[in-house]
Design an enzyme around this catalytic site. Structure first.
Site, PDB file in Angstrom:
ATOM      1  NE  ARG A  63      -2.440  -1.624   3.345  1.00 56.80           N
ATOM      2  CZ  ARG A  63      -2.417  -2.901   3.745  1.00 56.80           C
ATOM      3  NH1 ARG A  63      -2.978  -3.828   2.991  1.00 56.80           N
ATOM      4  NH2 ARG A  63      -1.844  -3.252   4.878  1.00 56.80           N
ATOM      5  CD  GLU A  82       0.362 -10.475  17.415  1.00 60.43           C
ATOM      6  OE1 GLU A  82      -0.060  -9.863  16.417  1.00 60.43           O
ATOM      7  OE2 GLU A  82      -0.339 -10.795  18.385  1.00 60.43           O
TER       8      GLU A  82
HETATM    9  P1  AMP Z   1       3.915  -2.331  12.000  1.00 62.97           P
HETATM   10  O1  AMP Z   1       5.137  -2.939  11.403  1.00 62.97           O
HETATM   11  O2  AMP Z   1       3.452  -3.013  13.250  1.00 62.97           O
HETATM   12  O3  AMP Z   1       4.045  -0.832  12.178  1.00 62.97           O
HETATM   13  O4  AMP Z   1       2.729  -2.578  10.963  1.00 62.97           O
HETATM   14  C1  AMP Z   1       2.597  -1.794   9.826  1.00 62.97           C
HETATM   15  C2  AMP Z   1       2.215  -2.578   8.619  1.00 62.97           C
HETATM   16  O5  AMP Z   1       1.143  -3.505   8.899  1.00 62.97           O
HETATM   17  C3  AMP Z   1       1.720  -1.647   7.542  1.00 62.97           C
HETATM   18  O6  AMP Z   1       2.228  -2.083   6.293  1.00 62.97           O
HETATM   19  C4  AMP Z   1       0.208  -1.745   7.607  1.00 62.97           C
HETATM   20  O7  AMP Z   1      -0.339  -1.693   6.327  1.00 62.97           O
HETATM   21  C5  AMP Z   1      -0.084  -3.082   8.305  1.00 62.97           C
HETATM   22  N1  AMP Z   1      -1.071  -2.961   9.408  1.00 62.97           N
HETATM   23  C6  AMP Z   1      -0.812  -3.156  10.734  1.00 62.97           C
HETATM   24  N2  AMP Z   1      -1.924  -2.985  11.478  1.00 62.97           N
HETATM   25  C7  AMP Z   1      -2.918  -2.646  10.614  1.00 62.97           C
HETATM   26  C8  AMP Z   1      -4.321  -2.316  10.777  1.00 62.97           C
HETATM   27  N3  AMP Z   1      -4.929  -2.291  11.975  1.00 62.97           N
HETATM   28  N4  AMP Z   1      -5.025  -2.010   9.661  1.00 62.97           N
HETATM   29  C9  AMP Z   1      -4.413  -2.017   8.439  1.00 62.97           C
HETATM   30  N5  AMP Z   1      -3.123  -2.327   8.224  1.00 62.97           N
HETATM   31  C10 AMP Z   1      -2.361  -2.639   9.298  1.00 62.97           C
END
Ligand code: AMP
Length: 176
Positions: free
Chosen positions: A59, A96
């Site tokens: 995205r 996770e």
């Molecule tokens: P992080 O590495 O934990 O910051 O997660 C970010 C990535 O996971 C991004 O590429 C987001 O598109 C996806 N992501 C994580 N949580 C969500 C959520 N609640 N809704 C949509 N996309 C998410």
């Protein structure tokens, strides 16, 4: 900002129970709201000496390439392992459950580049921090990160700011 937030659809319990999935496809299909995204991002970063924009699969490719074009800068994709065809540099990071690997073309960024990292959303910041390490390996500088959505409870933005990197977010949602 409200226009942007309202254009994002929320899908409860996707992809697993307990996650509120913030679906930016409804924002990407709304030209008025997207103009706000691009204007806010352009005005924030236009005088910060950036030399290229790195978008995170998938995205981050969509908003990232529009931002790059508006700033008249090169767009560089950061992809999941095995997708880029030329010589690559990789970085592992924790999920996770298990680990993941992201890659960048070894010749995509030069050591004097000032890079802006783009993705749709920041949650824990794990993906963005892996991108920062990847760009570090090429001896380039990460000048900042921009995300449309922040999930402040997961503290990703805080984590990146703590290592001295500027972060722009355009709206935020409670929860995970
Ligand atoms: P992080 O590495 O934990 O910051 O997660 C970010 C990535 O996971 C991004 O590429 C987001 O598109 C996806 N992501 C994580 N949580 C969500 C959520 N609640 N809704 C949509 N996309 C998410």
């Amino acid at each position: 900002m409200d226009k942007i937030k309202k254009a994002i659809r929320t899908i409860p319990d996707f992809p697993i129970k307990g996650i509120m999935f913030r679906d930016v496809t409804t924002l990407y299909s709304n030209p008025e709201a997207m103009k706000h995204v691009i204007n806010l991002t352009y005005n924030y970063w236009k005088d910060k000496g950036l030399t290229c924009i790195a978008g995170i699969e998938a995205r981050g490719f969509i908003s990232g390439s529009i931002i790059a074009n508006n700033l008249s800068l090169p767009f560089i994709p950061i992809r999941k392992k095995g997708k880029l065809p030329y010589y690559t540099i990789s970085q592992n990071y924790e999920l996770e459950y298990g680990t993941a690997t992201i890659e960048i073309h070894a010749d995509a960024i030069n050591k004097n580049d000032n890079v802006l990292i783009v993705d749709d959303l920041i949650a824990t910041g794990g993906t963005a921090l892996a991108c920062i390490k990847l760009i570090d390996k090429l001896n380039a500088k990460v000048s900042g990160c921009t995300f449309i959505v922040d999930l402040p409870q997961l503290e990703g933005k805080k984590r990146i700011e703590e290592i001295g990197i500027e972060v722009q977010t355009l709206c935020s949602f409670e929860g995970h």
